[in-house]
Design a protein around this motif. Sequence first.
Motif, mmCIF file in Angstrom:
data_model
loop_
_atom_site.group_PDB
_atom_site.id
_atom_site.type_symbol
_atom_site.label_atom_id
_atom_site.label_comp_id
_atom_site.label_asym_id
_atom_site.label_seq_id
_atom_site.Cartn_x
_atom_site.Cartn_y
_atom_site.Cartn_z
ATOM 1 N N GLU A 12 -1.224 5.767 -0.823
ATOM 2 C CA GLU A 12 -2.638 5.565 -0.178
ATOM 3 C C GLU A 12 -2.742 6.121 1.228
ATOM 4 N N SER A 36 0.503 3.662 -8.008
ATOM 5 C CA SER A 36 -0.165 3.749 -6.731
ATOM 6 C C SER A 36 -1.827 4.393 -7.070
ATOM 7 N N LEU A 38 -4.538 3.780 -5.606
ATOM 8 C CA LEU A 38 -5.175 4.482 -4.675
ATOM 9 C C LEU A 38 -4.620 5.933 -3.932
ATOM 10 N N ASN A 40 -3.811 9.266 -2.906
ATOM 11 C CA ASN A 40 -4.707 10.528 -2.530
ATOM 12 C C ASN A 40 -3.872 11.803 -3.361
ATOM 13 N N ARG A 61 -10.510 10.016 -5.585
ATOM 14 C CA ARG A 61 -8.873 10.265 -4.667
ATOM 15 C C ARG A 61 -8.333 11.643 -5.323
#
Length: 192
Positions: A12, A36, A38, A40, A61
């Motif tokens: 993240e 993961s 979160l 990007n 994201r």
Amino acid sequence: MNNLFPIFLKLENLHTLIVGGGYVGLEKITAVLDNSPLANVTLVSPDIRQEIRDIANLNSRISLIERRFEDADLDTKDMVIVATNDKLENARIAGVARSRNMLVNVADTPAICDFYLSSVVRKGNLKVAISTNGMSPTLAKRLKEVLGEALPDNLETAMEQLKAVRDMLKGDFAFKVDELNRITSVLTEKKK
């Protein structure tokens, strides 16, 4: 000999580029997000599977770019996972990324990878990553199944209790480590 350094990344806080929108790209983005949620991620490919589009539609994201890879796609990215079906282009992308000091994973090509995606066993907050040094993802998958069955489901409770004990302990770091080692030594005692 496996000389890999095990590490857990906070994706993240990083920006991951995935090049390839086919089945392997789907496998890679799924692995990233499973571990993961979160993270990007930007994925670039001229053809993107519907399953990847569905994932992106549910996650702000994730950015999809529907075209061939361009070197500028590496700008502002921290690491790249290359998953196209063109081995020469995969190697070229890896070279460009490496010249920018980026970490690179090229699917099914261990010799030009800086890191491998591992098989992961999860029990609450516990994660155990398995590496075969790129030699046998299938063996890693089977070991994941074995460990998943062998590790008890109540590990989360034990971790919460040990964290509470650690938080209550007074003294320096060495004392805390010694005390926690003493408390948890029962986990490794041989049964008679």
